[in-house]
Write a protein that holds these residues in place. Structure first.
Motif, PDB file in Angstrom:
ATOM      1  N   SER A  30       1.072  -1.183   0.040  1.00  0.00           N
ATOM      2  CA  SER A  30       0.094   0.088   0.039  1.00  0.00           C
ATOM      3  C   SER A  30       0.882   1.244   0.094  1.00  0.00           C
ATOM      4  O   SER A  30       1.711   1.314   0.934  1.00  0.00           O
ATOM      5  N   LYS A  31       0.481   2.237  -0.864  1.00  0.00           N
ATOM      6  CA  LYS A  31       1.207   3.366  -0.998  1.00  0.00           C
ATOM      7  C   LYS A  31       1.064   4.376  -0.059  1.00  0.00           C
ATOM      8  O   LYS A  31       2.099   5.082   0.315  1.00  0.00           O
ATOM      9  N   VAL A  32       0.167   4.153   0.857  1.00  0.00           N
ATOM     10  CA  VAL A  32      -0.248   5.035   1.809  1.00  0.00           C
ATOM     11  C   VAL A  32       0.720   4.921   2.895  1.00  0.00           C
ATOM     12  O   VAL A  32       0.893   6.108   3.677  1.00  0.00           O
ATOM     13  N   TRP A  33       1.604   3.808   3.101  1.00  0.00           N
ATOM     14  CA  TRP A  33       2.563   3.686   4.089  1.00  0.00           C
ATOM     15  C   TRP A  33       3.758   4.648   3.853  1.00  0.00           C
ATOM     16  O   TRP A  33       4.626   4.629   4.726  1.00  0.00           O
ATOM     17  N   ASP A  34       3.832   5.238   2.669  1.00  0.00           N
ATOM     18  CA  ASP A  34       5.035   6.287   2.276  1.00  0.00           C
ATOM     19  C   ASP A  34       4.705   7.379   3.185  1.00  0.00           C
ATOM     20  O   ASP A  34       5.571   8.331   3.461  1.00  0.00           O
ATOM     21  N   HIS A  35       3.398   7.480   3.774  1.00  0.00           N
ATOM     22  CA  HIS A  35       3.216   8.925   4.207  1.00  0.00           C
ATOM     23  C   HIS A  35       2.938   8.719   5.896  1.00  0.00           C
ATOM     24  O   HIS A  35       2.482   9.601   6.597  1.00  0.00           O
ATOM     25  N   SER A  62      -8.669   4.820   7.852  1.00  0.00           N
ATOM     26  CA  SER A  62      -8.658   6.343   8.539  1.00  0.00           C
ATOM     27  C   SER A  62      -7.356   7.088   8.106  1.00  0.00           C
ATOM     28  O   SER A  62      -7.294   8.117   8.074  1.00  0.00           O
ATOM     29  N   MET A  63      -6.310   6.210   7.551  1.00  0.00           N
ATOM     30  CA  MET A  63      -5.304   6.767   7.150  1.00  0.00           C
ATOM     31  C   MET A  63      -5.179   7.606   5.892  1.00  0.00           C
ATOM     32  O   MET A  63      -4.809   8.584   5.706  1.00  0.00           O
ATOM     33  N   LEU A  64      -6.173   7.008   5.073  1.00  0.00           N
ATOM     34  CA  LEU A  64      -6.491   7.658   3.709  1.00  0.00           C
ATOM     35  C   LEU A  64      -7.278   8.928   3.911  1.00  0.00           C
ATOM     36  O   LEU A  64      -7.192   9.852   3.198  1.00  0.00           O
ATOM     37  N   GLN A  65      -8.221   8.866   4.763  1.00  0.00           N
ATOM     38  CA  GLN A  65      -9.133   9.879   4.893  1.00  0.00           C
ATOM     39  C   GLN A  65      -8.488  11.219   5.609  1.00  0.00           C
ATOM     40  O   GLN A  65      -8.678  12.138   5.263  1.00  0.00           O
ATOM     41  N   HIS A  66      -7.559  10.607   6.414  1.00  0.00           N
ATOM     42  CA  HIS A  66      -6.805  11.850   7.016  1.00  0.00           C
ATOM     43  C   HIS A  66      -5.811  12.455   5.950  1.00  0.00           C
ATOM     44  O   HIS A  66      -5.738  13.635   5.945  1.00  0.00           O
ATOM     45  N   LEU A  67      -5.001  11.734   5.353  1.00  0.00           N
ATOM     46  CA  LEU A  67      -4.320  12.247   4.035  1.00  0.00           C
ATOM     47  C   LEU A  67      -5.165  13.122   3.115  1.00  0.00           C
ATOM     48  O   LEU A  67      -4.728  14.029   2.686  1.00  0.00           O
ATOM     49  N   SER A  68      -6.423  12.648   2.799  1.00  0.00           N
ATOM     50  CA  SER A  68      -7.178  13.424   1.857  1.00  0.00           C
ATOM     51  C   SER A  68      -7.765  14.722   2.277  1.00  0.00           C
ATOM     52  O   SER A  68      -7.611  15.737   1.924  1.00  0.00           O
ATOM     53  N   ARG A  69      -7.994  14.470   3.755  1.00  0.00           N
ATOM     54  CA  ARG A  69      -8.596  15.819   4.237  1.00  0.00           C
ATOM     55  C   ARG A  69      -7.426  16.823   4.777  1.00  0.00           C
ATOM     56  O   ARG A  69      -7.608  18.145   4.303  1.00  0.00           O
ATOM     57  N   SER A  77      -1.526  11.930  -5.247  1.00  0.00           N
ATOM     58  CA  SER A  77      -0.438  11.025  -5.835  1.00  0.00           C
ATOM     59  C   SER A  77      -0.613   9.651  -5.562  1.00  0.00           C
ATOM     60  O   SER A  77      -0.025   8.647  -6.412  1.00  0.00           O
ATOM     61  N   LEU A  78      -1.673   9.457  -4.774  1.00  0.00           N
ATOM     62  CA  LEU A  78      -2.229   7.980  -4.722  1.00  0.00           C
ATOM     63  C   LEU A  78      -2.675   7.268  -5.603  1.00  0.00           C
ATOM     64  O   LEU A  78      -3.440   8.156  -6.588  1.00  0.00           O
ATOM     65  N   PRO A  79      -2.730   6.024  -6.049  1.00  0.00           N
ATOM     66  CA  PRO A  79      -3.679   5.453  -7.225  1.00  0.00           C
ATOM     67  C   PRO A  79      -5.033   5.653  -6.878  1.00  0.00           C
ATOM     68  O   PRO A  79      -5.393   5.841  -5.653  1.00  0.00           O
ATOM     69  N   SER A  80      -5.967   5.636  -7.786  1.00  0.00           N
ATOM     70  CA  SER A  80      -7.296   6.165  -7.908  1.00  0.00           C
ATOM     71  C   SER A  80      -8.174   5.317  -6.893  1.00  0.00           C
ATOM     72  O   SER A  80      -9.036   5.636  -6.254  1.00  0.00           O
ATOM     73  N   GLY A  81      -7.527   3.896  -6.953  1.00  0.00           N
ATOM     74  CA  GLY A  81      -8.309   2.930  -6.193  1.00  0.00           C
ATOM     75  C   GLY A  81      -7.959   3.301  -4.526  1.00  0.00           C
ATOM     76  O   GLY A  81      -8.506   2.598  -3.540  1.00  0.00           O
ATOM     77  N   SER A  82      -6.863   3.721  -4.159  1.00  0.00           N
ATOM     78  CA  SER A  82      -6.509   3.858  -2.872  1.00  0.00           C
ATOM     79  C   SER A  82      -7.382   4.966  -1.945  1.00  0.00           C
ATOM     80  O   SER A  82      -7.640   4.414  -0.669  1.00  0.00           O
ATOM     81  N   ASN A  83      -7.954   5.857  -2.496  1.00  0.00           N
ATOM     82  CA  ASN A  83      -8.964   6.883  -1.692  1.00  0.00           C
ATOM     83  C   ASN A  83     -10.374   5.905  -1.814  1.00  0.00           C
ATOM     84  O   ASN A  83     -10.917   6.278  -2.995  1.00  0.00           O
ATOM     85  N   ARG A  84     -10.721   5.789  -0.807  1.00  0.00           N
ATOM     86  CA  ARG A  84     -12.060   4.779  -0.629  1.00  0.00           C
ATOM     87  C   ARG A  84     -13.130   5.822  -0.235  1.00  0.00           C
ATOM     88  O   ARG A  84     -14.390   5.459  -0.271  1.00  0.00           O
TER      89      ARG A  84
END
Length: 605
Positions: A30-35, A62-69, A77-84
């Protein structure tokens, strides 16, 4: 039991290690772990940007939501499928997109702004679930909107009997020449309609003179189109000619211009002027620099100088502001006297320029009365300075020379006087001699009779085209009637009687119209025609043809004010086709959103 317990414990530890290995593997995928950084002991993760800690239960939601907000730039920069995160509805997205396009058109922003980082962050803050489309998509929907509005305008023009055009030429920052055309007509509710027709590119070999001649030739071939000179440009020539003719005034204006330039270029002088304004209680206004091509900018420069005379003089007296040898910058007392009287002499022309530049109310019909009023206003004051006295004579001669066609009426070409005659405020034509008034009224009657006949023929062609099976009995009946009543001369006599009756009706309508008391100058003539169109059905058609004509080409100049912002340095690579589209849409948007000037005129605001 002990051996089994030890064996079971080893198996459990092995399975736990395998699960942790799988979790670590998924985390790596998961690319989210880069952050984020994992804190296994506390079962939390920490954002590498804002150091915020989030609870972690083997899920990255929750990690994706925090990054988006909080960090949308990194989330993008995350793949389109990463943000749910759930997207907004189709209707909401369409509304957001349309509003963004309207903002771009209204504020004349470049389409590329949808790719700017700051704009994207702002949109995300407003609605994190809205996916901002690309610049290419906005270009496509802009083109579609242009075609939709253009189609509606075409249908509107098809239903309009008379339109007026204003035309001007402009050069963009990319040194590309454009021809701007706006159209003006009266709608069904007698409201003034103004629309952009085109902002078309011109080839370099086309000079302004050739283009003007080409346009006049084309329009003259179509339904008797006539050219009306821009009253704004004529007024500019009148004032500029009189100002330049008087040498003393030219020197005085040049000295005032040099004084303003000194304050514009010197930061120290500008700061000192602000200090003096505060000390003397004078409005904190900046000095105005004039433009050689527009006389009213000279009026504004002189008006502002008079307002700031004493702060300016006080600032110039400071040795730090005016070095030794430059005290000539301050105007002499006699020059201030000339400026004060000249400002008073120019004020009526400023009011005339502002009025004639309007496009939401009737202007052309007021021009003859306005010219007469200018002559009186310039001759009334008893000026004391010799230069301004001379200016009075010079400007009066310029007015007579430039608008001599308003004194000697030419029925076949003078649309200005015909517009004045059809304006209930000026229908008495008091600015003309009795003989000229009679000529105008006769011309109006001739035009009204021609319009009446044309309308009758049009109605006959629309109504009287039955099938051939219906024509035969009618023809036979007509022949039988001729045999009973006499020769065919009777039909000729009937036609003559009908035409005579038609002429008498038109004459009666014209006499009744000109016999009424004139409308107050403060009233809106279009509102009057809206109420009285049924009483004067023929003249109302003529009024629609003449009262929609603007007195100046200001509408097309306003068109290029918008085009200048659209075809700016940042957008110099825009194609001429897209310049036309954006200018057209901006003009349409501003016309639909702005409050009608005619409404303000009726309110007396």
């Amino acid at each position: 039991m002990c051996a089994q317990s030890a064996e079971h414990k080893m198996e459990t530890e092995t399975e736990g290690d395998e699960r942790q290995g799988e979790q670590r593997k998924r985390r790596k995928l998961s690319k989210v772990w880069d952050h984020y950084k994992l804190k296994r002991e506390q079962n939390t993760v920490q954002c590498v940007y804002c150091k915020t800690e989030l609870a972690y239960h083997n899920s990255t939601t929750s990690m994706l939501q925090h990054l988006s907000r909080k960090h949308p730039l990194y989330a993008s920069s995350l793949p389109s499928g990463s943000n749910r995160a759930p997207s907004c509805s189709t209707a909401q997205a369409a509304d957001f997109t349309d509003r963004i396009l309207n903002m771009i058109v209204t504020d004349m922003r470049p389409l590329s702004m949808v790719e700017d980082e700051g704009f994207q962050k702002m949109i995300f803050a407003f609605n994190p679930n809205y996916a901002l489309p690309s610049r290419t998509y906005f270009m496509k929907i802009m083109e579609k909107k242009y075609e939709d509005i253009k189609g509606k305008l075409k249908n509107m023009l098809k239903e309009t009997d008379s339109i007026a055009l204003t035309i001007d030429i402009w050069t963009s920052v990319a040194t590309e020449a454009y021809l701007g055309v706006t159209c003006h007509f009266l709608g069904e509710d007698w409201g003034m309609e103004s629309h952009s027709l085109t902002t078309m590119p011109l080839e370099e070999r086309h000079t302004a003179t050739n283009i003007a001649e080409w346009i006049e030739d084309i329009l003259a071939e179509k339904n008797g189109w006539a050219s009306v000179r821009c009253a704004g440009h004529t007024l500019n020539l009148v004032v500029q000619g009189a100002l330049k003719k008087n040498q003393a005034i030219s020197k005085c204006v040049a000295a005032a211009r040099c004084l303003v330039e000194h304050f514009k270029k010197s930061e120290l002088a500008c700061t000192k002027l602000k200090d003096k304004q505060q000390q003397m209680g004078t409005p904190s206004h900046m000095l105005v620099q004039d433009v050689s091509t527009r006389w009213n900018s000279t009026f504004h420069m002189l008006s502002r100088l008079l307002e700031q005379r004493w702060p300016v003089t006080a600032a110039l007296s400071d040795p730090a502001v005016t070095p030794r040898g430059k005290h000539y910058l301050d105007l002499k007392p006699e020059q201030w006297d000339v400026i004060q009287e000249l400002n008073q002499a120019l004020e009526p022309f400023e009011g005339a320029t502002v009025f004639l530049s309007g496009q939401e109310y009737v202007t052309l019909s007021a021009l003859p009365q306005l010219v007469q009023s200018l002559k009186k206003s310039i001759q009334t004051p008893a000026f004391e300075t010799a230069p301004v006295k001379s200016y009075q004579t010079d400007v009066t001669e310029q007015i007579t020379a430039r608008w001599q066609g308003l004194d000697v009426f030419q029925p076949e070409s003078n649309h200005i006087l015909l517009a004045a005659a059809l304006d209930p405020r000026f229908r008495k034509l008091k600015f003309l001699s009795p003989d000229e008034v009679f000529k105008v009224q006769s011309t109006v009657q001739t035009l009204a009779l021609a319009a009446k006949k044309e309308a009758k023929q049009k109605n006959a062609s629309e109504i009287g085209s039955p099938s051939t099976t219906q024509d035969k009995p009618l023809t036979s009946a007509k022949s039988l009637l001729e045999k009973i009543l006499g020769s065919s001369d009777s039909s000729t006599s009937d036609e003559e009687d009908e035409e005579q009756q038609l002429s008498q009706n038109v004459q009666k309508e014209v006499l009744m119209y000109f016999g009424e008391h004139p409308l107050s100058k403060k009233e809106n003539p279009l509102s009057w025609w809206k109420v009285n169109a049924a009483r004067y059905p023929t003249l109302s058609k003529l009024a629609q043809s003449f009262l929609c004509i603007p007195a100046t080409s200001t509408p097309s100049e306003r068109l290029f004010s918008a085009a200048g912002n659209i075809a700016s340095k940042r957008r110099a690579s825009l194609s001429s086709e897209h310049v036309d589209m954006l200018t057209f849409l901006h003009y349409s948007e501003s016309e639909s959103d702005s409050e009608s000037e005619s409404t303000l005129w009726a309110r007396g605001e």
